[in-house]
Enzyme design. Sequence first.
Site, PDB file in Angstrom:
ATOM      1  N   CYS A   1      67.594 -13.501 111.036  1.00 40.72           N
ATOM      2  CA  CYS A   1      66.743 -12.783 112.628  1.00 40.72           C
ATOM      3  C   CYS A   1      65.593 -11.797 111.438  1.00 40.72           C
ATOM      4  O   CYS A   1      66.221 -10.972 110.987  1.00 40.72           O
ATOM      5  CB  CYS A   1      67.744 -11.781 113.919  1.00 40.72           C
ATOM      6  SG  CYS A   1      66.926 -10.926 114.779  1.00 40.72           S
TER       7      CYS A   1
ATOM      8  N   ASN B   1      66.599  -9.101 122.799  1.00 39.35           N
ATOM      9  CA  ASN B   1      65.681  -7.575 121.885  1.00 39.35           C
ATOM     10  C   ASN B   1      64.705  -8.172 121.076  1.00 39.35           C
ATOM     11  O   ASN B   1      63.556  -7.808 120.563  1.00 39.35           O
ATOM     12  CB  ASN B   1      66.524  -6.809 121.455  1.00 39.35           C
ATOM     13  CG  ASN B   1      67.441  -7.831 120.017  1.00 39.35           C
ATOM     14  OD1 ASN B   1      67.555  -9.127 119.822  1.00 39.35           O
ATOM     15  ND2 ASN B   1      67.729  -7.042 119.663  1.00 39.35           N
ATOM     16  N   HIS B   2      64.229  -9.823 121.193  1.00 41.07           N
ATOM     17  CA  HIS B   2      63.111 -10.117 120.629  1.00 41.07           C
ATOM     18  C   HIS B   2      61.865  -9.765 121.070  1.00 41.07           C
ATOM     19  O   HIS B   2      62.016 -10.257 122.134  1.00 41.07           O
ATOM     20  CB  HIS B   2      63.430 -11.831 120.574  1.00 41.07           C
ATOM     21  CG  HIS B   2      64.865 -12.028 119.423  1.00 41.07           C
ATOM     22  ND1 HIS B   2      65.069 -13.255 119.784  1.00 41.07           N
ATOM     23  CD2 HIS B   2      65.343 -11.759 118.115  1.00 41.07           C
ATOM     24  CE1 HIS B   2      66.183 -13.646 118.883  1.00 41.07           C
ATOM     25  NE2 HIS B   2      65.776 -12.113 118.081  1.00 41.07           N
TER      26      HIS B   2
ATOM     27  N   ASN C   1      68.659  -9.841 108.987  1.00 38.54           N
ATOM     28  CA  ASN C   1      70.550 -10.270 108.984  1.00 38.54           C
ATOM     29  C   ASN C   1      70.725 -11.870 108.036  1.00 38.54           C
ATOM     30  O   ASN C   1      70.427 -12.884 108.630  1.00 38.54           O
ATOM     31  CB  ASN C   1      71.001 -11.315 110.792  1.00 38.54           C
ATOM     32  CG  ASN C   1      71.040 -10.171 111.931  1.00 38.54           C
ATOM     33  OD1 ASN C   1      71.441  -9.223 111.350  1.00 38.54           O
ATOM     34  ND2 ASN C   1      71.127 -10.861 112.901  1.00 38.54           N
TER      35      ASN C   1
ATOM     36  N   GLY D   1      60.200   0.229 116.509  1.00 35.63           N
ATOM     37  CA  GLY D   1      61.182   0.861 117.645  1.00 35.63           C
ATOM     38  C   GLY D   1      61.506  -0.360 118.425  1.00 35.63           C
ATOM     39  O   GLY D   1      62.187  -1.182 118.832  1.00 35.63           O
ATOM     40  N   SER D   2      61.967   0.428 120.072  1.00 38.75           N
ATOM     41  CA  SER D   2      62.882  -0.349 121.120  1.00 38.75           C
ATOM     42  C   SER D   2      60.854  -0.359 122.203  1.00 38.75           C
ATOM     43  O   SER D   2      60.682  -0.188 121.472  1.00 38.75           O
ATOM     44  CB  SER D   2      63.569   1.189 121.862  1.00 38.75           C
ATOM     45  OG  SER D   2      63.178   2.199 121.863  1.00 38.75           O
ATOM     46  N   MET D   3      61.277  -0.574 122.604  1.00 39.27           N
ATOM     47  CA  MET D   3      60.256  -1.162 123.834  1.00 39.27           C
ATOM     48  C   MET D   3      59.822  -0.292 124.334  1.00 39.27           C
ATOM     49  O   MET D   3      60.029   1.215 124.661  1.00 39.27           O
ATOM     50  CB  MET D   3      60.338  -2.569 125.005  1.00 39.27           C
ATOM     51  CG  MET D   3      59.382  -2.882 125.770  1.00 39.27           C
ATOM     52  SD  MET D   3      60.161  -3.985 126.653  1.00 39.27           S
ATOM     53  CE  MET D   3      61.921  -3.182 127.874  1.00 39.27           C
TER      54      MET D   3
ATOM     55  N   HIS E   1      67.411  -1.000 109.850  1.00 38.73           N
ATOM     56  CA  HIS E   1      66.710  -2.182 110.552  1.00 38.73           C
ATOM     57  C   HIS E   1      65.665  -1.877 112.010  1.00 38.73           C
ATOM     58  O   HIS E   1      65.033  -3.242 112.428  1.00 38.73           O
ATOM     59  CB  HIS E   1      67.783  -4.025 110.342  1.00 38.73           C
ATOM     60  CG  HIS E   1      68.639  -3.899 111.930  1.00 38.73           C
ATOM     61  ND1 HIS E   1      68.958  -3.080 112.223  1.00 38.73           N
ATOM     62  CD2 HIS E   1      68.517  -4.680 112.909  1.00 38.73           C
ATOM     63  CE1 HIS E   1      69.146  -2.862 113.354  1.00 38.73           C
ATOM     64  NE2 HIS E   1      68.709  -4.068 113.746  1.00 38.73           N
TER      65      HIS E   1
ATOM     66  N   SER F   1      66.664   0.827 115.566  1.00 38.75           N
ATOM     67  CA  SER F   1      66.758   2.204 116.267  1.00 38.75           C
ATOM     68  C   SER F   1      68.382   1.895 116.883  1.00 38.75           C
ATOM     69  O   SER F   1      69.222   2.616 116.366  1.00 38.75           O
ATOM     70  CB  SER F   1      65.837   2.201 117.079  1.00 38.75           C
ATOM     71  OG  SER F   1      65.814   1.463 117.771  1.00 38.75           O
TER      72      SER F   1
END
Lengths: 478, 141
Positions: free
Chosen positions: A100, A204-205, A327, A376-378, A401, A403
């Site tokens: 990933c 989360n992709h 990963n 970052g997150s969305m 890698h 948050s």
Amino acid sequence: MRGDHMLDKIEENIYELPIGYKEGMRVPGRIFISESLLEMVEPGTIEQVANVATLPGIVKYSMAMPDAHLGYGFPIGGVAAFREDGGVISPGGVGFDINCGVRLLRTDLTVDEVKPLISDLIESLFEEIPSGVGATSRLHVSDSELTEAFIAGARWAVEQGYGTDEDLEHCEENGCLKGADPSQVSAKARKRGRPQFGTLGSGNHFLEVQYVGRIYDEDIAKRFGLFKGQVTVMIHCGSRGAGHQICTDHLEVLSRAVRKYNIDLPDKQLACAPIGTPEARNYFGAMAAAANYAWANRQIIAHWTREVFAKYFGDVEMPLVYDVAHNVAKIEEHMVDNRLERLYVHRKGATRSFGPSRKEVPSDYRGVGQPLLIPGSMGTPSYVLCGQDRALELTFGSACHGSGRIMSRSQAKKTYRGADVRASLQREGIKVMATEPAVLAEEAPEVYKPSHEVVEVVHALGLAKKVAQMIPLGVSKG
Amino acid sequence: MRYEFLEHTADVKFRAYGSSPEEMLKNAALAMFSVMIDIETVRPESVWEVELEAEDLEGLAYRWLSELLFLFSAELAVFSDFDISLSHDGAWRLNARVRGEHIDRKRHSFETEIKAVTLHQFEVRPGDSERPWMLQVVLDV
């Protein structure tokens, strides 16, 4: 955090878990984290750091990066290196989504040029790049083509016309992990992998159109081809069902190997085999094949992204800034007690961070260091960092890698509604497309730690240097 | 109780129960698919046959759930009914008729996609007359 009294503060942002914490620990644990981020770490994460420390042949420390959180086997954010002689290789240190990773494309477009078209642009990207549960690719590869991709990785994709040779220079390992052995990939893994080759996945992709909001280091940003206001595209995905199945298949084999080689494990997911045994060799060959599948996958998706941009903006240049794996287990040379040793470095939810002294850094970034891509997150900023030599001393050349989650998916779905998350992002001017609204609730920005705090710790420790911050314009999710 | 979900920040953890190993495996399959989809929306129209063997019940349970995920991913099918029979004479054998249907985007709405069944804290606890069989699973999502 409960249990943090077990940790000794070594210096600012470095905590040590002493050998005595758990029976069987061969080395201490090292957690690279700030006090405030440590507050958010679950006790189970510390246990997982201790578990990894019990594995045979582990060198120096069982480590965790500042985005550490509870995983399975290794913690997420876990790094461990094993010596070739007496060490082990474990899928628990790689995960099911082998390789990933993240790649970043830059453009010569500015935010003002792209913003008015963002809604249509994201819709086109969402249509052209299959994503979501059960999505199948528009690419139809034969079994022999799949074998070639397992062996050659991103190079295979470039040879098929998906991208350029320059792309390969800007991939970690040049987009191909050596030693892939397609004969160790099961028929099941092929069956899952073939229709998903050229898909983004779900969870989360994502594929995000963003712009450079801030430059921290002008010189390095220039070397990476980044400038303020510039539009970039970040792609986050992995080896899809092929990788998941390869890990599942070999986990069973390695579970038997644990009994055969009399290895005492605190967690079954840490199943492993001594380096040099057939079981270890076979897993490594299959894992490398999955890593290569993932690099080819990101290469294909990048190519389609360029095609979509070309429809909107004509002849636009979109070079690859870099592509990192987060990963993976790899053979790398590191200094141990003043001697150069070949180590099997496992990074599970952690990025390689090689500074200017390493020959693996692409020629045009030499003297600077490799780029690290930290999503970052969305809806929150992402970062480009630059690898530093200090990371070689502290973390076998590794850094964070992402948050890291702080709220479970089920809790997120109880707390947020997908439609509300979409609307709130829309208000901030961020266009979001997703196959399922549930994914938006699960991935709401608030369920992650603030990415800037994680990046600050990495920067302060000298593991990697802040170069640029990117602000999201639009996201295509699974 | 057929199954219950336990708190896990990044992944999904559950315990499935049953008065027999067969029932425990059935409930574990239901728990797993309920993570991805509302089982009520799955019509048991088609049948898939599953035959598996393992050295012990725990190994068999891992293979069972992994095999169902493989079928989901490779056949693009979802399942709602599991008819399981087990035998053991040294090795454990499972024969199952799994009922479900191919994914229909118009009727099936998905939540979290499961990547794999992990062995982290994977555990079968044998039951007695007082307490039922229990299987604990952590899924990578």
